[in-house]
Design an enzyme around this catalytic site. Structure first.
Site, mmCIF file in Angstrom:
data_model
loop_
_atom_site.group_PDB
_atom_site.id
_atom_site.type_symbol
_atom_site.label_atom_id
_atom_site.label_comp_id
_atom_site.label_asym_id
_atom_site.label_seq_id
_atom_site.Cartn_x
_atom_site.Cartn_y
_atom_site.Cartn_z
ATOM 1 N N GLU A 1 -7.941 8.657 8.888
ATOM 2 C CA GLU A 1 -8.072 7.964 7.599
ATOM 3 C C GLU A 1 -9.256 8.493 6.794
ATOM 4 O O GLU A 1 -9.175 8.646 5.581
ATOM 5 C CB GLU A 1 -8.205 6.455 7.828
ATOM 6 C CG GLU A 1 -6.951 5.815 8.408
ATOM 7 C CD GLU A 1 -5.708 6.096 7.575
ATOM 8 O OE1 GLU A 1 -5.823 6.476 6.403
ATOM 9 O OE2 GLU A 1 -4.596 5.955 8.126
ATOM 10 N N HIS B 1 -2.337 13.330 4.646
ATOM 11 C CA HIS B 1 -1.860 12.922 5.972
ATOM 12 C C HIS B 1 -0.686 13.774 6.464
ATOM 13 O O HIS B 1 -0.405 13.793 7.665
ATOM 14 C CB HIS B 1 -1.375 11.476 5.932
ATOM 15 C CG HIS B 1 -2.444 10.443 6.112
ATOM 16 N ND1 HIS B 1 -3.391 10.509 7.099
ATOM 17 C CD2 HIS B 1 -2.678 9.276 5.457
ATOM 18 C CE1 HIS B 1 -4.178 9.432 7.032
ATOM 19 N NE2 HIS B 1 -3.772 8.670 6.042
ATOM 20 N N MET C 1 2.437 4.532 2.979
ATOM 21 C CA MET C 1 2.495 4.963 4.375
ATOM 22 C C MET C 1 3.010 6.390 4.447
ATOM 23 O O MET C 1 4.027 6.729 3.860
ATOM 24 C CB MET C 1 3.401 3.998 5.162
ATOM 25 C CG MET C 1 3.643 4.385 6.607
ATOM 26 S SD MET C 1 2.112 4.330 7.587
ATOM 27 C CE MET C 1 2.467 5.648 8.752
ATOM 28 N N GLU C 2 2.285 7.202 5.224
ATOM 29 C CA GLU C 2 2.438 8.661 5.189
ATOM 30 C C GLU C 2 3.581 9.216 6.040
ATOM 31 O O GLU C 2 3.467 10.347 6.520
ATOM 32 C CB GLU C 2 1.132 9.307 5.641
ATOM 33 C CG GLU C 2 0.775 9.091 7.132
ATOM 34 C CD GLU C 2 -0.185 7.938 7.389
ATOM 35 O OE1 GLU C 2 -0.253 7.029 6.539
ATOM 36 O OE2 GLU C 2 -0.857 7.935 8.434
ATOM 37 N N ASN C 3 4.671 8.457 6.245
ATOM 38 C CA ASN C 3 5.776 8.980 7.052
ATOM 39 C C ASN C 3 6.061 10.436 6.682
ATOM 40 O O ASN C 3 6.133 10.791 5.507
ATOM 41 C CB ASN C 3 7.039 8.145 6.799
ATOM 42 C CG ASN C 3 6.740 6.673 6.765
ATOM 43 O OD1 ASN C 3 6.370 6.088 7.772
ATOM 44 N ND2 ASN C 3 6.857 6.069 5.590
ATOM 45 N N GLY D 1 0.845 -1.199 0.000
ATOM 46 C CA GLY D 1 0.000 0.000 0.000
ATOM 47 C C GLY D 1 0.870 1.236 0.000
ATOM 48 O O GLY D 1 1.726 1.408 -0.854
ATOM 49 N N HIS E 1 -4.056 11.048 -0.979
ATOM 50 C CA HIS E 1 -4.388 10.558 0.364
ATOM 51 C C HIS E 1 -3.174 10.696 1.298
ATOM 52 O O HIS E 1 -3.267 11.276 2.382
ATOM 53 C CB HIS E 1 -4.828 9.093 0.253
ATOM 54 C CG HIS E 1 -5.133 8.432 1.557
ATOM 55 N ND1 HIS E 1 -6.414 8.191 1.993
ATOM 56 C CD2 HIS E 1 -4.330 7.955 2.538
ATOM 57 C CE1 HIS E 1 -6.392 7.602 3.185
ATOM 58 N NE2 HIS E 1 -5.128 7.443 3.530
ATOM 59 N N GLU E 2 -2.029 10.195 0.870
ATOM 60 C CA GLU E 2 -0.838 10.219 1.738
ATOM 61 C C GLU E 2 -0.377 11.650 1.998
ATOM 62 O O GLU E 2 0.084 11.971 3.102
ATOM 63 C CB GLU E 2 0.303 9.410 1.119
ATOM 64 C CG GLU E 2 -0.028 7.947 0.829
ATOM 65 C CD GLU E 2 -0.549 7.192 2.024
ATOM 66 O OE1 GLU E 2 -0.183 7.540 3.168
ATOM 67 O OE2 GLU E 2 -1.356 6.258 1.828
HETATM 68 ZN ZN LIG Z 1 -4.223 6.784 5.308
#
Ligand SMILES: [Zn+2]
Length: 916
Positions: A366, A347, A310-312, A308, A343-344
């Protein structure tokens, strides 16, 4: 975390819901290794002291200096750490999180600890001091050893096949929710914000990426030691580190340097993502009213494994399928890339700049990122009709939330370690997103944005709760937003709004409104109540009128009798509407004149009411037949999905042919209008509609379509440029469904010769669509064979589920015989797959008792609620199959004799084929 893949996936929701969001789907709930209590707690604004957590708050980290030397060959990490702590009380005990780590030389302010007790069971280490340390700053230092993981949790190694051939490895991190502790000892809860300074020693020919720019790089022989600049105050789960033979392409957007990192050789495929990132960053800086605060924002494409994104903060990681665009990519792939990036990047504000105080509020994190992504994707790509496409996700959420066993959006998290959660994609992401959109519609977009801006300013570099957001929105709007929103987030389900119209002698219409919970089966045990923001339109040209439904029997005068009526205008609300008979007939008669989105909401609701057994099938089919050859992709996706569900129910029954003929006749005028060849001025949605229509006609036995697909496949065999990447899946699927041995071999050879990962996924998926049982058995064997490359192992699960369309029993035996291998790539949510995704996809494979017994034997007892949810879906689908088959039989028995099948087919075929 991540988000959607759309396109072809949308229409399978009715039949195999597990794949509504291919690839990205399960990753979306990766964080969810959490145990949740059955009901929401009363919430308050964020405060560090009262925020739920498992670590004591008397000792708080302020700054971490971490130095690691990962050794991929031995799968070990050697590290040292210095943590500046604030003792808020005098104490001789320090407690923090560790997992599989061994600490040595543990000192506080240079004095040795008296004992160090690491417990992997509770994932905590307790350091005892020889005497209490006073209130104030202290420094904890130690060296440690840890593990490099083989699965995407903590610091992990990812093997991959290089673009020029040969194998290589890179290392990367995945920490959300509770896996930072696998890389370094830390206070691994979101309220413990601190600054980080990371140093890593890696092979000198590698590149290394982290949240912040490189501060210095020192080469010593074959090794390089890289120190990154200090981060802002942030939670542990947002720290990131990747290293390997990585290269970047770069652009500047305002004050921010944007890069897309890939393994060497793939960098040219990052150009689209880089352009997307520039556009999105500019828009978000404006929307949030607080500029992105870091000097750089990296997007890192990881090959395979990690499924997927990940929004680090400052260093977003993506599965490369969700970031890169190859020449073989489809429009659906590009849409997937844009929406996941949006989306990321949302975040970076919502999640990173402002973080939820505890995992209770992850839903809003989310939901907000999903809603923002949809808004941005729609803004930047107007011809994608994105909000219409999102209607499919809303429907998936409503399907899930119409189960008696559904759960509220907001649930209290009591223990983050023991098992997977009750959170699922439909409720946590899709319902939450839909509720936010409904609220935005109610408050107005400008007021809503002002509330978000206030919220960002008030809580930047800190944490917040849902109540903080409602308070900011209330302050911006002057309304009690919490009062309206709470009924949607703290209770399961959603309302069915019933409408009764009355006319006075002068033709003026009064409507009375009432509500009850909408359930597909059964009745609500405890009566529910919502404050429902309705948008009511009278007449096809009427302006929607906002009405807050708060009481049963609430009535209003609206329009004239004989005018159409839509109570969910624009399809923005998360509720269903049931109209009285006369109003439904009026709406059906003027269906083709209704605004486009109103048509969608009527189709969605009427089909759901048929599924619930409270409206006759004929009432839905009357709408489906009334649409005519309008080129409206979402309305048709809804109709073809419903017809596909009925077709599946009718298989092996005497009336199947009559239904297939009827279904073909519904699509025929549309197929004639669309033809096979796309036109230059068509939107992606219309092109997708063409593929859907042709594929369904092929699937439902249209001989001319099948012949044409075979012809095109033969030409494609000689020249791969003859079918555009977007069209390949549809054409090849028609051929695959009807494949003989020789055709299967050609399709298999095609899959084996795939030029890249995008083609590989497409061609192996097509292979799963064969109808011949022996060929399907071959396909199942191929899925589990070594010919599936390393970076595609997570695809095996999806391929097996794909097989369930035509061969549920074979999919079930393949799944159960290989369950360990199939779920291995999904650490952290294997139990969620087993308890919910499995019964949703394999409901028709085995009797429900057998299915349930197998699942219960394979998941821990605390997953009981999840199993109940999955099994409620499985039982519903079985019942629905029977009920729809009976309803369709009855419907056709009552119809006048139709044109003989062959003649009708010829007419359809001529109309389709003359339109080339
Ligand atoms: Zn998310």
């Amino acid at each position: 975390m991540d988000r959607v893949a759309k396109g072809e996936a949308v229409r399978v929701t009715q039949r195999v819901p597990v794949r509504t969001r291919p690839r990205a789907g399960l990753r979306a709930v990766f964080w969810a290794a959490l145990v949740l209590a059955a009901s929401a707690r009363a919430q308050a604004p964020f405060s560090f002291d009262s925020t739920f957590g498992r670590l004591p708050k008397n000792v708080v980290p302020l700054h971490y200096a971490i130095a690691i030397t990962p050794d991929v060959a031995s799968s070990t990490i050697r590290g040292s750490e210095s943590v500046l702590l604030d003792f808020r009380q005098a104490t001789d005990t320090i407690v923090f999180n560790t997992l599989n780590e061994k600490l040595e030389h543990v000192l506080l302010d240079d004095e040795p600890a008296s004992s160090v007790n690491a417990e992997d069971g509770s994932q905590r280490t307790t350091v005892m001091l020889s005497r209490p340390a006073p209130v104030g700053p202290h420094t904890l230092t130690f060296s440690y050893s840890g593990r490099i993981e083989t699965r995407p949790q903590g610091l992990f190694a990812q093997p991959y096949t290089k673009s020029g051939g040969g194998e290589a490895q890179l290392i990367s991190t995945q920490f959300e929710a509770t896996d930072a502790r696998r890389m370094f000892p830390c206070w691994d809860e979101p309220a413990f914000r601190a600054t980080f300074e990371l140093t890593a020693t890696v092979p000198a020919d590698w590149s290394a990426v982290s949240n912040m720019p490189v501060a210095r790089r020192v080469v010593d022989g074959k090794l390089a030691t890289i120190t990154f600049q200090r981060t802002p105050k942030m939670p542990t789960y947002l720290l990131e580190f990747s290293a390997g033979d990585l290269v970047a392409i770069t652009a500047q957007q305002g004050a921010t340097r944007l890069s897309v990192w890939t393994v060497r050789g793939e960098e040219k495929n990052g150009a689209t993502a880089l352009a997307n990132a520039r556009a999105i960053l500019g828009d978000y800086n404006e929307y949030f009213g607080t500029a992105y605060p870091l000097a750089k924002l990296d997007s890192i494409a990881l090959p395979g494994g990690f499924s997927g994104a990940m929004e680090n903060w400052g260093a977003i990681t993506y599965n490369d399928q969700n970031l890169l665009v190859w020449p073989s990519s489809t429009v659906a792939d590009r849409q997937n890339v844009f929406s996941i990036q949006a989306h990321e990047m949302a975040h970076q504000w919502y999640g990173d700049l402002v973080t939820m105080g505890w995992w209770d509020d992850i839903w809003l994190n989310e939901s907000f990122a999903s809603w923002m992504s949809a808004k941005e994707t729609d803004l930047r790509n107007p011809d994608w009709n994105w909000w219409e496409a999102e209607d499919a996700d809303k429907e998936a959420a409503m399907q899930a939330d119409a189960r008696a066993s559904s759960h509220p959006i907001q649930i209290h998290v009591t223990d983050e370690l023991q098992a997977e959660s009750s959170f699922d994609e439909e409720i946590t992401y899709n319902k939450g997103q839909a509720v936010l959109r409904m609220l935005e519609g109610y408050l107005g977009p400008d007021v809503f944005r002002d509330g978000i801006r206030r919220y960002m300013k008030a809580h930047a570099y800190s944490n917040a709760t849902t109540v903080d957001l409602w308070n900011a929105l209330s302050a911006a709007s002057g309304r009690d937003v919490g009062h309206i929103a709470a009924s949607w987030t703290s209770a399961a389900g959603f309302p069915l709004v019933s409408v009764e119209s009355h006319c006075d002698g002068e033709g003026r219409r009064t409507i009375a409104l009432s509500q009850k919970r909408f359930l597909l089966r059964g009745a609500d045990a405890v009566p529910s109540h919502w404050n429902v923001p309705l948008r009511i339109r009278s007449g096809v040209d009427g302006v929607p009128q906002p009405v807050l439904l708060t009481q049963d029997g609430q009535s209003l005068e609206i329009g004239k009798c004989g005018d159409t009526l839509t109570v969910n205008a624009g399809s923005i609300g998360f509720y269903r509407v049931r109209y009285d008979e006369a109003t439904l007939q009026t709406d059906t008669r003027q269906f083709s004149a209704l605004p486009r989105a109103d048509r969608i909401s009527l189709l969605d609701d009427q089909w759901a009411l048929v599924e619930a057994g409270s409206e006759p099938l004929a009432s839905y089919l009357a709408l489906a037949s009334a649409l005519g050859p309008r080129l409206e992709e979402r309305a048709w996706a809804q109709i073809t999905s419903a017809l596909g569900t009925i077709e599946y129910a009718e298989r092996a029954r005497p009336e199947h042919d009559a239904f297939a003929q009827y279904a073909r006749s519904v699509l025929a005028p549309l197929a004639a209008k669309l033809g096979w060849t796309s036109k230059l001025d068509e939107t992606p949605g219309i092109r997708n509609l063409r593929r859907t229509v042709l594929k369904d006609l092929g699937s439902w036995g249209d001989e001319q379509i099948l012949a044409e697909a075979r012809q095109r496949f033969a030409t494609f065999g000689k020249d791969r440029s003859t079918i555009a990447p977007d069209d390949q899946e549809a054409v090849l699927s028609i051929v695959a469904e009807h494949a003989d041995d020789a055709t299967f071999e050609r399709l298999h050879a095609l899959a084996r010769s795939a030029a890249d990962q995008t083609e590989l996924r497409r061609y192996y998926t097509v292979l799963m669509h064969v109808r011949d049982p022996q060929l399907a058995a071959k396909a199942a064997h191929i899925v589990m064979s070594a010919e599936i490359p390393l970076q595609a192992t997570s695809e095996r699960l999806w391929l097996v589920m794909e097989l369930a369309h035509e061969h549920p029993l074979l999919a079930w035996t393949t799944f159960t015989n290989n369950v360990d291998a199939l779920i291995a790539p999904f650490p952290g949510f294997a139990n969620l797959i087993l308890s919910q995704s499995c019964p949703k996809a394999l409901w028709d494979a085995a009797p429900p008792e057998e299915l349930e017994a197998w699942i219960r034997a394979h998941v821990p007892a605390e997953m009981s609620d999840n199993v109940a949810r999955g099994m409620e879906t499985a039982r519903f689908k079985l019942e629905e199959k029977k009920a729809l088959a009976q309803a369709a039989d009855d419907y056709f028995a009552a119809q006048p004799p139709r044109v003989p099948r062959s003649a009708s087919d010829q007419i359809v075929a001529q109309r389709v084929h003359t339109a080339f």
